[in-house]
Scaffold this active site. Structure first.
Site, mmCIF file in Angstrom:
data_model
loop_
_atom_site.group_PDB
_atom_site.id
_atom_site.type_symbol
_atom_site.label_atom_id
_atom_site.label_comp_id
_atom_site.label_asym_id
_atom_site.label_seq_id
_atom_site.Cartn_x
_atom_site.Cartn_y
_atom_site.Cartn_z
ATOM 1 N N ASP B 91 0.608 -1.087 0.106
ATOM 2 C CA ASP B 91 -0.087 -0.156 0.108
ATOM 3 C C ASP B 91 0.795 1.433 -0.114
ATOM 4 O O ASP B 91 2.404 1.298 -0.121
ATOM 5 C CB ASP B 91 -1.006 -0.237 1.415
ATOM 6 C CG ASP B 91 -0.082 -0.413 2.204
ATOM 7 O OD1 ASP B 91 0.708 0.290 2.269
ATOM 8 O OD2 ASP B 91 -1.223 0.125 3.672
ATOM 9 N N ASP B 265 -7.720 -7.252 0.366
ATOM 10 C CA ASP B 265 -7.160 -7.108 1.562
ATOM 11 C C ASP B 265 -7.848 -7.169 2.588
ATOM 12 O O ASP B 265 -8.379 -6.000 2.837
ATOM 13 C CB ASP B 265 -6.312 -6.639 1.115
ATOM 14 C CG ASP B 265 -6.166 -4.839 1.853
ATOM 15 O OD1 ASP B 265 -6.787 -4.635 1.048
ATOM 16 O OD2 ASP B 265 -5.413 -4.805 3.002
ATOM 17 N N CYS B 303 -12.557 -28.436 5.617
ATOM 18 C CA CYS B 303 -11.535 -28.300 5.684
ATOM 19 C C CYS B 303 -9.919 -29.208 5.786
ATOM 20 O O CYS B 303 -10.117 -29.711 6.507
ATOM 21 C CB CYS B 303 -11.291 -27.210 6.290
ATOM 22 S SG CYS B 303 -10.026 -25.926 6.386
ATOM 23 N N CYS B 305 -7.303 -27.416 6.415
ATOM 24 C CA CYS B 305 -5.712 -26.662 6.684
ATOM 25 C C CYS B 305 -5.020 -27.422 7.557
ATOM 26 O O CYS B 305 -6.118 -28.792 8.721
ATOM 27 C CB CYS B 305 -6.241 -25.168 7.354
ATOM 28 S SG CYS B 305 -7.463 -25.048 9.070
ATOM 29 N N CYS B 308 -7.313 -27.920 10.964
ATOM 30 C CA CYS B 308 -8.615 -29.162 11.095
ATOM 31 C C CYS B 308 -8.505 -30.555 10.881
ATOM 32 O O CYS B 308 -9.540 -31.214 10.737
ATOM 33 C CB CYS B 308 -9.569 -28.220 9.861
ATOM 34 S SG CYS B 308 -10.540 -26.789 10.311
ATOM 35 N N HIS B 334 -6.460 -21.199 9.961
ATOM 36 C CA HIS B 334 -6.986 -21.702 9.465
ATOM 37 C C HIS B 334 -8.246 -20.640 8.621
ATOM 38 O O HIS B 334 -8.869 -20.656 7.755
ATOM 39 C CB HIS B 334 -8.296 -22.353 10.517
ATOM 40 C CG HIS B 334 -9.807 -22.241 10.252
ATOM 41 N ND1 HIS B 334 -9.780 -23.680 8.930
ATOM 42 C CD2 HIS B 334 -10.753 -22.010 10.206
ATOM 43 C CE1 HIS B 334 -11.173 -23.812 9.796
ATOM 44 N NE2 HIS B 334 -12.138 -22.527 9.800
#
Lengths: 381, 381
Positions: B91, B265, B303, B305, B308, B334
Site C-alpha cells: 500500500d 485485502d 477444511c 488446513c 482442521c 485456518h
C-alpha cells in the site's frame, strides 16, 4: 515388557543408548523439549519433530488444572490431544506445585494446594499423580517427589528425601504396567552425597524402569550440580536410563552426559526463543541488539533449521524488535534444533569414543572471543 | 511490459482473471493476506503459501518506520527479507498515516507526521511513497492517496478526492516501469457517486495498470459499500484488475466479487486468528466459548488446513484459553485457508457461470441456525 532400554556404546562414564517406548524409539543421550500445556510453545508438532525430537515432556501440574486429566483421557489421551505421535514423558507435578501453586501444604498423604489459575483446591498424592499420568497416556511416568528448596538445612533435606522415598514406593505400587510404558524414580537428597546415595539405594530397592536425579539446577550452581552427579550416577543401575531433571544450558548437558546422564529436559531453549535469545556454537546471541539490524548473515551458517536456512539476522532482529510472533516461532525452532544437534553430536562422539575431545572443542568454541570471527563482533557492542 | 492481466471468464459483472507479476501468476478473484511488518502475523511464509496464497500485502507505513525502506533494499528487497518468493503488493502508507501516526499535517506536497513508534518526524509525499515501494521491490505499487474519514462533509470529501487525484498523477509520474511490476490508482470520493465517477475519469486519464477502490469499509456499512461499487466499478476499464482495499468479511467478498472486483485485502482473518475467532462455512466460531471444551470434532470437517486436519475444537479451545501461541498459529492458518478456499470456490463458480447460485448457497449456509447442525449448538450458549 515395560520400557526397553539398551546401552549401545560407552565412552568413559557416558553412554550411547536407545529407549524403546510405546510411541517409538528414542536415541540417547536425548534432550526433551518441554510441552508444558500440551504444546511446545510457539511450535507445531511437525516443527518439533523436524528438529529431530522424538520425546517431549508434558507437565502434570499444568494439565491437571487445565484442561484436566479426565478431559484429555476422554479426548483420546495427550498424544492425540496435542497431535504428537512420538513419545511423551510426564513429570509428577511435584515441582510445579512447589513453584507455582498457592497455599500449598505438604503432609504424609500428599500436597494440598490451590490452583494458580483460579484458586481451586486440589490434593496431589502419589496415587493421584500416577493416575493422572496414566490418564494422559505418558510413555514415561515420573514418581511424585517433594522438591526441597536450595539452600535448606540438612535435616530438612533429609526429611524431605525420606518423604519422597515413601512417595516413590506408593508411586511405584500405583503404576499400572503396560507394554512400552515405564515409571522412573527420582533421587533426592540435595547437595549431600550420603543422602543422595541413601536415596539411590531406596529407589533401587523399590525397582524402577529408570532413575532421575531431581532437586538440582535450582540455584546450587554448575559445580555443585556436577559434584552431585559424580557422587550419585555411578551408584545407579548400569543398564537403565538416567534422567537429569530441569537441566539445562548447553555446557550443563555436555558435562552431565560425560557423567553418565542419558536424558534431559529444560525450558531454556523454548523460553529463550520467546525472549530473542539464540543458542549457537559460539554462545548466545541476543537478537534484540541493534548490531544485528543490517546483518544479512544467518544466525548460524551450519544450522539447517528454518530460521537459519531462510532468514538473515537482520530479519530476525526486526521480528524481535517488532514483537512479531514469527520471531518466537523461528528462534524456538532454531534453539530446539541447536539442542537436538548438540545431543546428536554427543551421541556420535560417544560411538567413536571421542566425547572428551568433543567436549573440549565445544568448550573452546563457546568461550572463543567473538571478535575472532568477524560476524560475531556486533555482540560485543 | 508491466503487469499482465487477462480476464479468462465472466459471469454477470464478476470476472475470473489472471494477474502476471515478476513473482508469479495470481489467479483472481484473490484475497491477499496482510503482512504488515514483513510478516503475515503468526505464520511462516511456507504456511502462508500452503493456504494457497500467491500474493500478500506489505504496509509501506510500517516498513518505512521499522526497519526502514533503504535497509530492506540493502538486504535484497522485501521478498528476500521476509523469505516470500511469490508476489507482493504494497500500500502507499496513506491509510496508516491517517489512522496511526501522530501530529499529522496534510498539505499539497504530502503528509508530515510523527512515528507512532518513536515520535520521529517524517514527510510522506507521492514521490517518496513510490520510491519506498520501489525500494521494497513491490510487484504492485499503490498511488499515495488521502483517506477521508467517514462521515465527512461533501466539500471535504471532494477536496480530499481532488488532492488524491493530484497525488495520483505525481505517483504515476514517479513510478519506474519494470517488467512484471505495475502501479494502481485509487478511486476516492466517499459515498458520493458523482465524486467517485469524477475520480475514475481522472485516474483513467492518467492511466494505471489497475484500479483500486479506496476509502470504503471505514464505517459506512455493507449496503453503502456495495452502492459505491455499483456506481463505480462499471466505469473502470474492463480489461484491468480492480482492487477493493481493506475488505472484508466473507459476505463482503462475495458481494464485491459479484460486483466485478478482482482483489481484496483485510486483516480480519489474521487478526481474528489471534483473538480465538474462526471463520467457517456456517459462520464465525469463538473458540474461547466453554462449549468447545469437550468437543472432539474439528473446526470444519471439510477444511484441509493444519488446524482442521490435526486438532479437535477441544484442543483449540484449550490453546486459546491458555494463551498459547500455537492457538494463534493454527487459527490464523485456518482463517487464511478459509479465505483462500472461498476465493477458489468463487473462481470455479465464475468459470461455470454459477456465481449467483454459489452466492445464494453461501448466504444460506452462513445464516443457517446453528442448531440445525448438532455440532454447532454450543455456540448458542
Amino acid at each position: 515388557m515395560t520400557l526397553g532400554f539398551e546401552v549401545l556404546a560407552r565412552d568413559g562414564k557416558a553412554r550411547r543408548g536407545r529407549l524403546v517406548t510405546a510411541h517409538g524409539v528414542v536415541e540417547t543421550p536425548v534432550f526433551m523439549p518441554v510441552g508444558t500445556a500440551a504444546t511446545v510453545k510457539a511450535m507445531t508438532p511437525e516443527g518439533v519433530a523436524a528438529t529431530g525430537a522424538r520425546l517431549v515432556l508434558g507437565n502434570t501440574y499444568h494439565l491437571m488444572l487445565r484442561p484436566g486429566a479426565e478431559r484429555i483421557a476422554a479426548l483420546g489421551g495427550l498424544h492425540r490431544f496435542m497431535n504428537w505421535s512420538y513419545a511423551i514423558l510426564t513429570d509428577s507435578g511435584g515441582f510445579q506445585v512447589m513453584s507455582l501453586a498457592k497455599l500449598r501444604k505438604i503432609g504424609e498423604e500428599g500436597v494440598t494446594f490451590r490452583s494458580h489459575l483460579d484458586g481451586s483446591a486440589h490434593l496431589l498424592t502419589p496415587e493421584r499423580s500416577i493416575e493422572i499420568q496414566r490418564l494422559l497416556g505418558a510413555d514415561v511416568t515420573m514418581a511424585l517427589d517433594e522438591c526441597t528448596p536450595y539452600p535448606s538445612p540438612r535435616e530438612a533435606v533429609e526429611a524431605s528425601m525420606e518423604l519422597s522415598m515413601r512417595w516413590a514406593e506408593r508411586s511405584r505400587r500405583s503404576f499400572v504396567e503396560r507394554p512400552g510404558h515405564g515409571i522412573f524414580g527420582i533421587v533426592q537428597g540435595g547437595v549431600h552425597p550420603d543422602l543422595r546415595l541413601r536415596s539411590v539405594a531406596r529407589l533401587i530397592g523399590i525397582g524402577f524402569d529408570g532413575y532421575a536425579v531431581g532437586g538440582l539446577a535450582i540455584g546450587e550452581g554448575q559445580a555443585a550440580t556436577f559434584a552431585v552427579l559424580d557422587a550419585t550416577v555411578p551408584a545407579l543401575p548400569p543398564d537403565q536410563p538416567r534422567y537429569l531433571m530441569g537441566v539445562g544450558k548447553p555446557a550443563d548437558l555436555v558435562g552431565a552426559v560425560m557423567r553418565g546422564v542419558d536424558m534431559f529436559d529444560c525450558v531454556l531453549p523454548t523460553r529463550s526463543g520467546r525472549t530473542a535469545q539464540a543458542f549457537t556454537r559460539h554462545g548466545v546471541l541476543n537478537l534484540r541488539n541493534a548490531g544485528h539490524a543490517d546483518n544479512p548473515a544467518p544466525l548460524d551458517a551450519e544450522c539447517r533449521c528454518p530460521a537459519c536456512t531462510g532468514y538473515s539476522r537482520a530479519y530476525l532482529h526486526h521480528l524481535c524488535r517488532s514483537g512479531e510472533i514469527l520471531g518466537a516461532m523461528l528462534l524456538t525452532a532454531h534453539n530446539l534444533r541447536y539442542y537436538a544437534d548438540l545431543m546428536a553430536e554427543m551421541r556420535q562422539a560417544i560411538e567413536k569414543g571421542g566425547l572428551a575431545d568433543f567436549a573440549a572443542a565445544f568448550a573452546e568454541a563457546q568461550a572463543r572471543p567473538q571478535q575472532e570471527s568477524g560476524e560475531w563482533v556486533e555482540d560485543q557492542r
